[in-house]
Design an enzyme around this catalytic site. Structure first.
Site, PDB file in Angstrom:
ATOM      1  N   LYS A 195     -28.166 -27.131 -54.462  1.00  0.00           N
ATOM      2  CA  LYS A 195     -28.249 -26.141 -53.473  1.00  0.00           C
ATOM      3  C   LYS A 195     -29.749 -26.400 -52.879  1.00  0.00           C
ATOM      4  O   LYS A 195     -30.773 -25.476 -52.969  1.00  0.00           O
ATOM      5  CB  LYS A 195     -27.819 -24.614 -53.679  1.00  0.00           C
ATOM      6  CG  LYS A 195     -27.610 -23.898 -52.420  1.00  0.00           C
ATOM      7  CD  LYS A 195     -26.612 -24.565 -51.707  1.00  0.00           C
ATOM      8  CE  LYS A 195     -26.038 -23.893 -50.410  1.00  0.00           C
ATOM      9  NZ  LYS A 195     -25.038 -24.654 -49.414  1.00  0.00           N
ATOM     10  N   SER A 390     -20.474 -25.954 -47.011  1.00  0.00           N
ATOM     11  CA  SER A 390     -20.726 -24.526 -47.445  1.00  0.00           C
ATOM     12  C   SER A 390     -19.890 -23.632 -46.720  1.00  0.00           C
ATOM     13  O   SER A 390     -18.544 -23.311 -46.960  1.00  0.00           O
ATOM     14  CB  SER A 390     -22.378 -24.229 -47.262  1.00  0.00           C
ATOM     15  OG  SER A 390     -22.774 -23.317 -48.180  1.00  0.00           O
TER      16      SER A 390
END
Length: 590
Positions: A195, A390
């Site tokens: 991430k 996401s």
């Protein structure tokens, strides 16, 4: 007396200015209404016409209302744009339209993502199967332009023009040094080693994990790019790779030598060839119709009156709470639209079209909930565009089936939070200090004028962990996998479409129309009408509500030119506060 006349004069001036503004507003509305009436009119397509396909205009998810495009409104550049689906429908119609003899493809620098370009490119190839020709011509071909043009029967380049063919590259921008100089600390809380949305704040280069995933997706895009050109131009893929790697296309004659183009011609020679293909005598003018006008004709055709319907719900842009607009996903607007489609008995299936890098984790969950409820009563098929990552993946993970393009960017199952600390900037550089009173230890948690305490950091990390756990749970449930497996392929990692299918994040590669066909099949219907939601925002309302933003954008684009995307990234970075389910970086592939 003097004061009296001063106030009277000020009042008169105010009335005059207000009157002028009202008159201008009235003129804009009147001209807009007239333009709308004129714009809604269909065009007459003559026999032996050439369909002019301009792919330098922005190719969006849906064709925007062009009511005010030609008005001299500050902040409006009058640039045309068209929805990819309108291009596909128009080419399908033109394939069997006896009045359309061929297509003239003009493209130099397309404004579209790779997956969108592939949708359009496949539609061009399908048009050719009808026995009609496509002629592509340009003075300059960027790589994206050539990818589209290579689908044509003949590709021509200006004798003094240029063809760019050098391979793909992707650069990320890092703010760590600038923040340090400003005295700003980005306090990062995240889940997932991949991430990397937070890396620009804390690093000055890519981490090994980030470089790994960026390399994977850039090469994935490149392989799809080369595959398409190799098949259309009948040039071995490894030869194309060498041509790009050695930068062999430096002059127009190089492009011709390596069979990248079929000829070096001037515009008048192209027009003569189009006249020949369309059966037009050389002395006569070429009869043309633009793709934008032709698309209006296609959309104006009376659809079959059918109560059996498939709803296509477009979810495009960043995900936020509230209403959103046609270029962003507002959880209230989209969830309401899904709910409305679920309760409509005439709608037998839903296709959720997603083109989003993500955004608010909470807003994503609100939309996800409506998909779960809808799936219980009717089929829901997801179709991914350029990016569905996401939060963009979150909202669709519960769908019955997920379709991706081979070059769709997806995954990025991870969560992060950014809390800025301006203490050094405010205290030491500006001389601003703060003092106050609070009734509890955490009453001022998330304050940006001091660093987080260990207790506050633990609270926020716990919340981020909870959101991530919910995220992978939703995905595991929707994809029928274990949480442990989703966690192993999650961690914020981005995947290319073909890999997403292999690891189970998507079901198959396929087009937007393939997703619609799958929805009809699952709903067990054959004759149906397609309806698009949510309804697009009224252009006048959009003009009045967003005029100041459009003016700012207009001047920023004008001054910054090609560097405008850097400004966008910085602006986006500043806005990334709170818990986010968002793409780990801005994709800018050259």
């Amino acid at each position: 007396m003097r004061e009296f006349f001063k106030y009277v004069f000020a009042t008169v001036i105010g009335i005059v200015i207000s009157t002028v503004l009202l008159v201008l507003l009235f003129v804009v509305i009147v001209v807009g209404v007239v333009s709308s009436i004129e714009g809604d009119k269909t065009v007459i397509v003559d026999n032996n016409s050439v369909l002019f396909l301009n792919l330098d205009q922005a190719i969006t998810e849906r064709t925007p209302d062009d009511t005010f495009d030609n008005l001299p409104i500050l902040g409006s550049d009058g640039a045309k744009s068209i929805g990819f689906n309108d291009i596909i429908k128009s080419l399908k119609k033109a394939k069997t339209d006896d009045k359309i003899k061929c297509v003239y493809l003009s493209v130099s620098s397309p404004n579209a993502g790779f997956a969108t370009m592939r949708e359009v490119r496949n539609a061009l190839l399908d048009f050719r199967r009808g026995g009609k020709k496509i002629i592509a011509y340009s003075e300059v071909y960027t790589q994206g332009a050539y990818y589209l043009a290579s689908a044509a029967d003949k590709v021509y380049l200006n004798p003094e023009g240029a063809l760019e063919f050098k391979g793909l590259s992707s650069q990320l921008m890092f703010f760590k040094g600038a923040l340090e100089k400003l005295g700003v600390e980005a306090q990062i809380i995240r889940v997932g080693t991949y991430k990397s949305a937070v890396e620009p704040f804390i690093n000055d280069k890519m981490s090994d994990k980030n470089r790994e995933q960026v390399t994977a997706y850039v090469y994935g895009l490149y392989n799809t790019f080369l595959d398409g050109i190799a098949q259309s131009r009948k040039i071995p893929k490894d030869s194309l790779h060498r041509i790009a790697d050695d930068y062999k296309i430096q002059q127009p004659k190089d492009a011709l030598f390596h069979k990248m183009v079929d000829g070096l011609k001037y515009k008048d020679e192209i027009l003569d060839e189009l006249k020949s293909l369309s059966g037009t005598e050389k002395k006569n003018n070429l009869k043309t119709v633009t793709i934008n006008a032709y698309a209006k004709n296609v959309n104006a055709e009376k659809a079959i009156d059918n109560d059996t319907r498939i709803a296509v719900i477009f979810a495009n842009g960043d995900i936020n709470g509230g209403e959103g607009n046609d270029e962003s996903i507002g959880s209230e607007r989209i969830s309401r639209t899904i709910r409305k489609a679920r309760l409509d008995k005439n709608i037998k299936a839903i296709v959720l079209r997603v083109n989003s890098p993500g955004g608010s984790a909470l807003a994503s969950d609100v939309i996800w909930r409506e998909i779960v409820l809808t799936k219980k009563v009717k089929p829901v098929i997801a179709s991914f565009g350029d990016v569905a990552a996401s939060g963009g993946y979150y909202i669709a993970c519960a769908a019955d089936s997920i379709f991706v393009q081979p070059n769709t960017i997806t995954g990025s199952i991870g969560v992060f939070g950014v809390i800025p600390n301006f203490q050094n900037l405010l205290n030491n550089k500006l001389g601003i200090t703060f003092d106050g009173v609070k009734t509890g230890k955490y009453a001022d948690i998330m304050s940006v004028n001091r660093p987080l305490t260990d207790g506050e950091r633990l609270i926020i990390q716990t919340d981020v962990n909870r959101v991530y756990d919910s995220f992978i749970s939703r995905v595991a449930e929707g994809r029928k996998k274990t949480k442990a497996y989703i966690d192993s392929i999650g961690g914020g990692r981005v995947w290319i479409g073909t890999d997403a299918v292999k690891i189970g994040l998507a079901d198959r590669t396929g087009s937007f129309n393939d997703a619609i066909t799958a929805a009809a099949k699952k709903a067990k219907i054959k004759d149906y009408k397609i309806v698009e939601y949510p309804e697009m925002i009224d252009p006048l309302k959009s003009l009045m509500e967003n005029s100041s933003d459009k003016v700012k954008t207009y001047y920023a684009r004008k001054e910054l030119g090609e560097q405008y995307h850097i400004y966008e990234q910085m602006k986006s970075a500043i806005a990334k506060s709170g818990v986010q389910a968002r793409m780990p970086f801005e994709i800018k592939v050259k």
